[in-house]
Design a protein around this motif. Structure first.
Motif, PDB file in Angstrom:
ATOM      1  N   SER A 166       0.915  -0.653   0.042  1.00 18.01           N
ATOM      2  CA  SER A 166       0.196   0.034  -0.135  1.00 18.01           C
ATOM      3  C   SER A 166       1.286   0.868  -0.224  1.00 18.01           C
ATOM      4  CB  SER A 166      -0.485  -0.292   0.802  1.00 18.01           C
ATOM      5  OG  SER A 166      -0.086   0.149   2.433  1.00 18.01           O
ATOM      6  N   TRP A 167       2.095   1.101   0.813  1.00 16.84           N
ATOM      7  CA  TRP A 167       3.186   2.344   0.846  1.00 16.84           C
ATOM      8  C   TRP A 167       3.594   2.581  -0.955  1.00 16.84           C
ATOM      9  CZ3 TRP A 167       4.076   6.819   2.002  1.00 16.84           C
ATOM     10  CH2 TRP A 167       5.907   6.942   2.148  1.00 16.84           C
ATOM     11  N   ASP A 168       3.954   0.822  -1.051  1.00 19.45           N
ATOM     12  CA  ASP A 168       4.893   1.016  -2.037  1.00 19.45           C
ATOM     13  C   ASP A 168       3.874   1.950  -4.019  1.00 19.45           C
ATOM     14  OD1 ASP A 168       6.755   0.746  -3.804  1.00 19.45           O
ATOM     15  OD2 ASP A 168       5.762  -1.032  -4.730  1.00 19.45           O
ATOM     16  N   ASP A 169       2.190   1.875  -3.373  1.00 25.36           N
ATOM     17  CA  ASP A 169       1.781   1.796  -4.069  1.00 25.36           C
ATOM     18  C   ASP A 169       1.735   3.196  -4.642  1.00 25.36           C
ATOM     19  OD1 ASP A 169       1.486  -0.656  -5.255  1.00 25.36           O
ATOM     20  OD2 ASP A 169      -0.621  -1.076  -4.781  1.00 25.36           O
ATOM     21  N   ILE A 170       1.469   4.214  -2.861  1.00 24.27           N
ATOM     22  CA  ILE A 170       0.928   5.771  -3.615  1.00 24.27           C
ATOM     23  C   ILE A 170       2.076   5.497  -3.523  1.00 24.27           C
ATOM     24  CG2 ILE A 170      -0.852   5.421  -2.000  1.00 24.27           C
ATOM     25  CD1 ILE A 170       0.575   6.155   0.346  1.00 24.27           C
ATOM     26  N   SER A 171       3.756   5.396  -3.446  1.00 25.07           N
ATOM     27  CA  SER A 171       4.815   6.264  -3.577  1.00 25.07           C
ATOM     28  C   SER A 171       5.584   6.300  -4.586  1.00 25.07           C
ATOM     29  CB  SER A 171       5.303   6.091  -1.855  1.00 25.07           C
ATOM     30  OG  SER A 171       6.011   4.465  -1.596  1.00 25.07           O
ATOM     31  N   ASN A 184       3.692   5.352  -7.940  1.00 29.15           N
ATOM     32  CA  ASN A 184       3.202   6.054  -8.530  1.00 29.15           C
ATOM     33  C   ASN A 184       4.163   7.736  -8.651  1.00 29.15           C
ATOM     34  OD1 ASN A 184       0.489   8.246  -8.412  1.00 29.15           O
ATOM     35  ND2 ASN A 184       1.584   8.969  -7.078  1.00 29.15           N
ATOM     36  N   PHE A 185       5.080   7.512  -7.926  1.00 29.13           N
ATOM     37  CA  PHE A 185       6.094   8.531  -8.732  1.00 29.13           C
ATOM     38  C   PHE A 185       6.050   8.275 -10.300  1.00 29.13           C
ATOM     39  CE2 PHE A 185      10.246   9.710  -9.432  1.00 29.13           C
ATOM     40  CZ  PHE A 185      10.033  10.657  -9.565  1.00 29.13           C
ATOM     41  N   LEU A 186       6.833   6.848 -10.466  1.00 27.73           N
ATOM     42  CA  LEU A 186       7.349   6.387 -11.466  1.00 27.73           C
ATOM     43  C   LEU A 186       6.539   6.333 -12.245  1.00 27.73           C
ATOM     44  CD1 LEU A 186       9.752   2.964 -10.363  1.00 27.73           C
ATOM     45  CD2 LEU A 186      10.359   5.263 -10.368  1.00 27.73           C
ATOM     46  N   ASN A 187       5.384   5.958 -12.319  1.00 28.11           N
ATOM     47  CA  ASN A 187       4.190   6.672 -13.087  1.00 28.11           C
ATOM     48  C   ASN A 187       4.131   7.732 -14.063  1.00 28.11           C
ATOM     49  OD1 ASN A 187       3.496   3.813 -13.727  1.00 28.11           O
ATOM     50  ND2 ASN A 187       1.765   4.312 -12.145  1.00 28.11           N
TER      51      ASN A 187
END
Length: 362
Positions: free
Chosen positions: A348-353, A356-359
């Protein structure tokens, strides 16, 4: 002196005396306090002498141990086949014939299938995530417990970062193209590929290119552009596939457990600090050298991604492999549960950090 200052100074003095007394009491209990005696340890690796990044990382680790100890700790590094064959370092250290080794954790899945998880999971955690799980999520405690049964004490000895999917003599356009291929691929990735129709082969570094060139194998994975280019794989197989099976492989510096416990607490701390430094340096150097080497690949090399039907099948196969190994081994099941617990927490943290940033960065 004011009464308030006197009381503060007195309290500090009493605290220091108390800590000093505790220190002396601890040292009475600890028979392994360093008393200036020089210690020499023999460490064998699974790599050729001064092999880039992995081998030179061990050389630097040994040098740092000497520097940090003021010369009281000497680690002699022996490349593969000097004292021990590349894939016998585990057994030789377990038997106390040498003091330590540097290798890849997944090589020992035949000893205990759970070891392959500590080496890294296909479609799983990256190097940073793996190290975080092991240091803070309970992975290290499990690793040391299971290695302890072989009289071994492991430390993280570097990580490769994301690896490439391998070099193939022929293009893979569909899942069917994998049928019957002989491929050098270890660990859980090898088990997944086996379910997809591949015949996985385990080979040490020095035998891979010759086997690929002569057609003994049809494909091989190794690490990434930097080390793969040095191995010359492009001369034998022009199709270079992006990775999925080793997103963050862990390497190890592992000691004979009895030998480790006889080291002074000072030398144990120095070795631990040097492995931490080595791991950080290795991850960073792999990223830098791979980025450079990617730009220098021969023009005939074709970088490819595996077809969707193959990757869909690989995801299903991985689930089957994990379920099968969990049913066979309670230890595998325990380690996998710890791994999955951290992966769920982290996602959940990786998805929003990061994700998300790489996208956003594109």
């Amino acid at each position: 002196m004011k009464r308030r200052d006197f009381l503060s100074t007195s309290a500090l003095g009493l605290g220091a005396l108390s800590l000093s007394g505790c220190y002396r009491e601890e040292n009475k209990k600890n028979i392994n306090v360093n008393r200036g005696k020089k210690v020499t340890l023999k460490l064998a690796t699974s790599w050729p002498a001064h092999f880039p990044i992995m081998g030179t990382g061990v050389d630097e680790f040994a040098k740092r141990c000497g520097e940090l100890s003021g010369g009281s700790l000497e680690i002699k590094v022996y490349p593969k086949n000097i004292l021990v064959p590349a894939l016998q370092v585990f057994d030789t250290t377990s038997a106390a014939q040498i003091d330590a080794f540097h290798s890849g954790v997944y090589y020992w899945k035949g000893k205990n299938s759970a070891f392959s998880i500590f080496g890294g999971m296909p479609l799983g955690l990256t190097s940073e995530e793996m190290i975080t799980w092991m240091k803070f999520g309970g992975g290290m405690e499990l690793w040391r417990e299971l290695y302890g049964k072989f009289n071994l004490y492991p430390l993280i000895g570097g990580s490769t970062g994301p690896q490439m999917g391998g070099w193939f003599k022929k293009e893979i356009n569909s899942l069917a193209d994998l049928k019957g291929l002989k491929m050098r691929i270890p660990g859980l990735g090898g088990e997944v590929m086996k379910k997809l129709g591949v015949n996985p082969v385990l080979l040490p570094a020095g035998e891979i290119f010759t086997s690929l060139e002569r057609g003994t194998i049809d494909a091989t994975e190794w690490v990434g552009p930097a080390l793969d280019s040095m191995m010359g794989f492009a001369k034998a197989a022009p199709y270079y596939y992006t990775g999925w099976h080793e997103p963050g492989s862990i390497l190890e510096i592992t000691f004979n457990k009895n030998r480790w416990e006889k080291l002074s607490s000072e030398h144990q701390a120095i070795i631990t600090a040097a492995t931490e430094e080595m791991t950080g340096n290795m991850v960073q150097k792999f990223r830098y050298e791979n980025a450079k080497a990617l730009q220098e690949l021969p023009k005939e090399v074709q970088i490819k991604t595996f077809p969707k039907d193959m990757m869909d099948a690989a995801k299903l196969a991985l689930t089957e492999v994990l379920e099968h190994e969990s049913a066979k081994s309670e230890e595998f099941k325990r380690v996998l549960a710890s791994y999955n617990e951290f992966a769920k927490l982290n996602k959940s943290w990786d998805d929003i950090s990061t994700k998300n940033f790489l996208n956003i960065r594109g």
